[in-house]
Structure formats: structure tokens, C-alpha cells
Design an enzyme around this catalytic site. Structure first.
Site, PDB file in Angstrom:
ATOM      1  N   GLY A   6     -10.032  -3.518 -11.945  1.00  0.00           N
ATOM      2  CA  GLY A   6     -10.217  -4.868 -12.482  1.00  0.00           C
ATOM      3  C   GLY A   6     -10.801  -4.824 -13.889  1.00  0.00           C
ATOM      4  N   SER A  64      -0.035  -5.946   2.778  1.00  0.00           N
ATOM      5  CA  SER A  64       1.093  -5.576   1.920  1.00  0.00           C
ATOM      6  C   SER A  64       2.356  -5.386   2.740  1.00  0.00           C
ATOM      7  CB  SER A  64       0.749  -4.250   1.222  1.00  0.00           C
ATOM      8  OG  SER A  64       1.899  -3.669   0.651  1.00  0.00           O
ATOM      9  N   TYR A  78      -1.683   4.294   2.179  1.00  0.00           N
ATOM     10  CA  TYR A  78      -1.946   2.915   1.738  1.00  0.00           C
ATOM     11  C   TYR A  78      -1.454   1.921   2.793  1.00  0.00           C
ATOM     12  CZ  TYR A  78      -1.483  -1.308  -1.136  1.00  0.00           C
ATOM     13  OH  TYR A  78      -1.571  -2.592  -1.620  1.00  0.00           O
ATOM     14  N   LYS A  83      -3.760  -0.493   5.232  1.00  0.00           N
ATOM     15  CA  LYS A  83      -3.584  -1.958   5.248  1.00  0.00           C
ATOM     16  C   LYS A  83      -3.289  -2.422   6.682  1.00  0.00           C
ATOM     17  CE  LYS A  83      -4.077  -3.206   0.874  1.00  0.00           C
ATOM     18  NZ  LYS A  83      -5.123  -4.151   0.452  1.00  0.00           N
ATOM     19  N   ASN A 121       6.577  -8.064  -3.616  1.00  0.00           N
ATOM     20  CA  ASN A 121       6.372  -7.515  -4.967  1.00  0.00           C
ATOM     21  C   ASN A 121       5.817  -8.594  -5.893  1.00  0.00           C
ATOM     22  OD1 ASN A 121       8.305  -5.613  -3.591  1.00  0.00           O
ATOM     23  ND2 ASN A 121       8.067  -4.555  -5.537  1.00  0.00           N
ATOM     24  N   ILE A 167      16.222   2.367 -15.209  1.00  0.00           N
ATOM     25  CA  ILE A 167      16.418   2.002 -13.798  1.00  0.00           C
ATOM     26  C   ILE A 167      16.519   3.289 -12.995  1.00  0.00           C
ATOM     27  CG2 ILE A 167      18.074   1.040 -12.158  1.00  0.00           C
ATOM     28  CD1 ILE A 167      18.798  -1.048 -14.242  1.00  0.00           C
ATOM     29  N   ARG A 223      14.140   7.274  -7.047  1.00  0.00           N
ATOM     30  CA  ARG A 223      12.869   7.798  -6.526  1.00  0.00           C
ATOM     31  C   ARG A 223      13.060   8.274  -5.085  1.00  0.00           C
ATOM     32  NH1 ARG A 223       8.565   3.141  -8.345  1.00  0.00           N
ATOM     33  NH2 ARG A 223       8.109   4.004 -10.401  1.00  0.00           N
ATOM     34  N   GLU A 256      12.625   6.020  -1.431  1.00  0.00           N
ATOM     35  CA  GLU A 256      12.631   4.618  -1.842  1.00  0.00           C
ATOM     36  C   GLU A 256      13.274   3.712  -0.775  1.00  0.00           C
ATOM     37  OE1 GLU A 256      12.025   3.419  -5.250  1.00  0.00           O
ATOM     38  OE2 GLU A 256      13.800   2.246  -5.693  1.00  0.00           O
TER      39      GLU A 256
HETATM   40  C1  UD2 Z   1       6.006  -1.946  -3.867  1.00  0.00           C
HETATM   41  C2  UD2 Z   1       4.548  -2.017  -4.221  1.00  0.00           C
HETATM   42  C3  UD2 Z   1       3.817  -0.917  -3.583  1.00  0.00           C
HETATM   43  C4  UD2 Z   1       4.072  -0.892  -2.092  1.00  0.00           C
HETATM   44  C5  UD2 Z   1       5.570  -0.840  -1.830  1.00  0.00           C
HETATM   45  C6  UD2 Z   1       5.849  -0.961  -0.346  1.00  0.00           C
HETATM   46  C7  UD2 Z   1       4.279  -3.062  -6.393  1.00  0.00           C
HETATM   47  C8  UD2 Z   1       4.001  -2.850  -7.820  1.00  0.00           C
HETATM   48  N1  UD2 Z   1       4.374  -1.949  -5.649  1.00  0.00           N
HETATM   49  O1  UD2 Z   1       6.586  -0.768  -4.388  1.00  0.00           O
HETATM   50  O2  UD2 Z   1       2.430  -1.082  -3.810  1.00  0.00           O
HETATM   51  O3  UD2 Z   1       3.489  -2.036  -1.499  1.00  0.00           O
HETATM   52  O4  UD2 Z   1       6.197  -1.924  -2.467  1.00  0.00           O
HETATM   53  O5  UD2 Z   1       7.187  -0.918  -0.088  1.00  0.00           O
HETATM   54  O6  UD2 Z   1       4.389  -4.179  -5.915  1.00  0.00           O
HETATM   55  N2  UD2 Z   1      11.844   0.815 -10.850  1.00  0.00           N
HETATM   56  C9  UD2 Z   1      12.745   1.115 -11.857  1.00  0.00           C
HETATM   57  N3  UD2 Z   1      12.250   1.419 -13.078  1.00  0.00           N
HETATM   58  C10 UD2 Z   1      10.919   1.450 -13.374  1.00  0.00           C
HETATM   59  C11 UD2 Z   1      10.004   1.154 -12.331  1.00  0.00           C
HETATM   60  C12 UD2 Z   1      10.510   0.836 -11.071  1.00  0.00           C
HETATM   61  O7  UD2 Z   1      13.964   1.124 -11.638  1.00  0.00           O
HETATM   62  O8  UD2 Z   1      10.547   1.707 -14.526  1.00  0.00           O
HETATM   63  C13 UD2 Z   1      12.386   0.431  -9.529  1.00  0.00           C
HETATM   64  C14 UD2 Z   1      11.824   1.249  -8.392  1.00  0.00           C
HETATM   65  O9  UD2 Z   1      12.546   2.446  -8.234  1.00  0.00           O
HETATM   66  C15 UD2 Z   1      11.992   0.265  -7.222  1.00  0.00           C
HETATM   67  C16 UD2 Z   1      11.818  -1.111  -7.876  1.00  0.00           C
HETATM   68  O10 UD2 Z   1      11.999  -0.904  -9.266  1.00  0.00           O
HETATM   69  O11 UD2 Z   1      13.292   0.324  -6.707  1.00  0.00           O
HETATM   70  C17 UD2 Z   1      10.451  -1.704  -7.625  1.00  0.00           C
HETATM   71  O12 UD2 Z   1       9.488  -0.706  -7.948  1.00  0.00           O
HETATM   72  P1  UD2 Z   1       7.920  -1.018  -7.930  1.00  0.00           P
HETATM   73  O13 UD2 Z   1       7.239   0.269  -8.216  1.00  0.00           O
HETATM   74  O14 UD2 Z   1       7.615  -2.183  -8.776  1.00  0.00           O
HETATM   75  O15 UD2 Z   1       7.649  -1.515  -6.441  1.00  0.00           O
HETATM   76  P2  UD2 Z   1       8.019  -0.898  -5.001  1.00  0.00           P
HETATM   77  O16 UD2 Z   1       8.811  -1.949  -4.291  1.00  0.00           O
HETATM   78  O17 UD2 Z   1       8.614   0.454  -5.113  1.00  0.00           O
END
Ligand code: UD2
Length: 328
Positions: free
Chosen positions: A45, A142, A166, A170, A195, A226, A293, A296
Site C-alpha cells: 500500500g 479471490s 495464495y 484465501k 480480475n 500478449i 504462461r 495458465e
Molecule cells: C489473476 C489474478 C491473480 C489470481 C489469478 C487466479 C490479477 C492481477 N491477478 O491472474 O492474483 O487471482 O487471477 O486465477 O488479478 N497477460 C499478457 N500480457 C501481459 C500480462 C498478462 O498477455 O503483459 C495475460 C496473462 O497471460 C493472462 C491475462 O493476461 O492470460 C491476465 O493476466 P493477469 O496476470 O492480469 O491475471 P491472471 O488472470 O493471470
């Protein structure tokens, strides 16, 4: 004009109130005329997120400022930090527990820290709530509690198979909330955030929310990367809507023992998102691809009926509007 002062209002404690989501919750609570105490160790924070309420000019007319910031770690308990403030203003009415180690990736690298902060921290909050007769605890859970699901939209009763410390912490925290409600008589509500995005989200880590990263890069005319083909989807919910849901859960009496999704019920692919962000920023950035990733989740989408029924909550901010607000 309302200038951030309240005279008689029961205390609302926001743990993690200097964070991204927490500071929006604080804005809303103060806007509703509530007296707010933030407990935040300022590890993720920032004081700057609360700057408008910490400005001493808000107390010029002799009334008490609406916000007090206590720089403390929730894992050490709430009794000592809150002693002086409750002696002055009376008991805590409601607690909104958002303080957390916020990174899934960090939880995998260091599970013991995650257990300490995210699980022990929750139990500390609940112990205080029980002993102090707090009327309601609202907790930030979450979508990570679900892990991979067989289908979307994801309903709250789907099996939870969290894939990270994590998500496990939760989930365990939700169970602890349920225990405190059912056995100890503390009213609790857990909100499973999807998200969340919006102003003040920190783009500085590669694992920051994708919208914060895309917004940061597109504003500077840099490439957006991406991961994978971009067809993966997420339910992106604007932080102002999330703050509204949190306040509804904490201040109202509905939803005791409930667990509910907080999302929009709309699915957006990462490719669509990238195109929209680039367009809103004047089209200077290129969209490039990098390998997907590992581990994913392909699709993530919240079922939103329970939050609508129990809290009367529906997300209202269209993605384009939320992105405009985020891009400033
Ligand atoms: C989200 C949460 C995480 C966890 C998870 C549970 C956020 C920020 N993160 O992860 O804490 O709760 O859900 O499932 O809310 N991406 C790109 N380019 C980039 C960055 C990300 O393509 O530069 C893609 C990534 O591969 C994914 C999507 O964007 O497919 C969302 O990525 P993220 O890191 O914002 O969130 P997520 O859903 O992986």
C-alpha cells in the site's frame, strides 16, 4: 461541499486500506460519511493513495478528520493498534479485511510468508471481531480459490481446487470466516474478486494485472506483449464497482456466511483487451506475442447472480469506460 469530516459515525476499519482496492473502498466509505481507520503496513500500500484524506486541511474547522491511518502489520493483531482510536471514538462497527500478500507468484516462491500474512492475518482480524463484538467482517477472497474449472461461468458452488498457496490461503480463510459466523456469532461475507483493474493499480511487476501493464505501456507508445494466442479470457471488473460491492457487504447485514463472486459476468479476451487499450491511446503501440504462461487458466468468467440476489450488486462500468478512467 463534503470535505472529508465526520462528527458521529461508527468506526469502519479497513485493513490494507492504502492499497489499490482498499483506497477506493476508503474513498467510497468517506463519501458515505463514515469514519474510517486504515490499518496498513505500507508494504504494497501507499500513503499517496490516501493523500486527499490525510491532508490536514480536511480538519480545519475543528471537526475530526474522517480518516486515520495506522501503520501496522495485521499479523500482529488489531488489539494494540486500535486501542487508542476506540478509546476516543467508541467500538469498531465493521471491518473490511483486504490486507494481504497480493501476488500468486510470490506465494509459490514463498508459501510460508503467504500462510503467515494471508491466513494468520485473517484469523487475527476475526479474533478481534469476536472479542470486540464487531457487527460484520467483509473479506477479500479471490477467483484463485477455484483453480481450473470444468466450465464457465464459474458458480460459487463449483468445486474449489486452488493451484497456488495464495488460492489455498484465501480458501482456508473463507472456511475460517464460516467458522466464526457459525460458531462464534461474527457475521461475515467473503467476496471472490475476479480480475480487478482501475486507477492506482501498480504496473511495476511482470505479474501485475494485465490492464495496469497494458495501460502503462500504451500510454508511452511501447509494445504490448500478449502471452500465447490472446484467446484466453478474463472477467475484468472495475475497481469502483468492486468498492461498491465491498461496502454493500460490510455495511449491510445481508449475506452473513455467504461467499460470492464479484465480477461482471462478461468475458473479454486478452487480444480484444490489447486492441481496445491501443485504440484508446491513439494507436501508437504494436501488439506482439510471446509464449503462453505455464499453468495458465484459459477462460475465467464469474457467475454474478448470487451477488445480485444477496447484495443487490451488479457491476455497472463498461470495460471501455473503466479503461478510459484507468488511462486518465
Ligand atoms: C489473476 C489474478 C491473480 C489470481 C489469478 C487466479 C490479477 C492481477 N491477478 O491472474 O492474483 O487471482 O487471477 O486465477 O488479478 N497477460 C499478457 N500480457 C501481459 C500480462 C498478462 O498477455 O503483459 C495475460 C496473462 O497471460 C493472462 C491475462 O493476461 O492470460 C491476465 O493476466 P493477469 O496476470 O492480469 O491475471 P491472471 O488472470 O493471470
Amino acid at each position: 461541499m463534503y470535505r472529508g469530516r465526520v462528527t458521529h459515525s461508527p468506526l469502519v476499519v479497513v485493513t490494507g486500506g492504502a492499497g489499490f482496492i482498499g483506497s477506493h473502498v476508503v474513498d467510497r466509505l468517506i463519501g458515505l460519511g463514515r469514519r474510517v481507520v486504515v490499518i496498513d503496513d505500507l508494504r504494497s500500500g501507499k500513503r499517496a493513495n490516501l493523500a486527499r484524506w490525510l491532508d490536514p486541511r480536511h480538519a480545519l474547522d475543528g471537526a475530526e478528520p474522517a480518516l486515520e491511518l495506522l501503520v501496522n502489520d495485521v499479523t500482529e493483531g488489531l488489539f494494540a493498534p486500535l486501542a487508542a482510536v476506540t478509546a476516543k471514538h467508541g467500538p469498531v462497527d465493521r471491518i473490511i479485511h483486504l490486507a494481504a500478500q497480493v501476488s500468486v507468484v510470490a506465494s509459490i516462491a514463498n508459501p510460508l510468508v503467504d500462510v503467515h500474512v494471508n491466513y494468520r492475518g485473517t484469523v487475527q482480524v476475526l479474533e478481534y471481531a469476536r472479542a470486540a463484538g464487531v457487527k460484520k467482517v467483509a473479506f477479500a477472497s479471490s477467483a484463485a480459490v477455484y483453480g481450473e474449472t470444468d466450465r464457465v461461468p464459474v458458480e460459487e458452488d463449483f468445486p474449489c481446487r486452488p493451484m497456488s498457496p495464495y488460492g489455498i490461503d484465501k480458501y482456508a480463510s473463507e472456511k475460517m470466516l464460516h467458522y466464526y459466523s457459525a460458531v462464534q456469532g461474527v457475521a461475515t461475507t467473503a467476496l471472490r474478486f475476479f480480475n480487478v483493474y482501475g486507477p492506482r493499480q501498480d504496473p511495476s511487476s511482470p505479474y501485475s494485472g494485465v490492464i495496469s501493464i497494458f495501460a502503462d505501456r500504451a500510454r508511452a507508445g511501447r509494445d504490448l506483449t500478449i502471452f500465447g494466442d490472446g484467446e484466453q479470457t478474463r472477467d475484468f471488473v472495475y475497481v469502483g464497482d468492486v468498492a461498491r460491492a465491498v461496502c454493500e457487504a460490510a455495511l449491510g447485514d445481508a449475506g452473513d456466511r455467504a461467499v460470492m463472486n464479484i465480477g461482471t459476468g462478461r468475458e473479454t479476451s486478452v487480444s480484444q483487451l490489447a486492441r481496445t487499450v491501443v485504440e484508446l491511446c491513439g494507436g501508437r503501440s504494436q501488439i506482439v506475442h510471446a509464449p503462453a504462461r505455464a499453468g495458465e487458466i484459459v477462460r475465467s468468467l464469474a457467475a454474478v447472480e448470487r451477488a445480485a440476489t444477496v447484495l443487490g450488486f451488479r457491476a455497472e462500468t463498461a470495460l471501455a469506460d473503466g479503461l478510459r478512467a484507468t488511462l486518465g
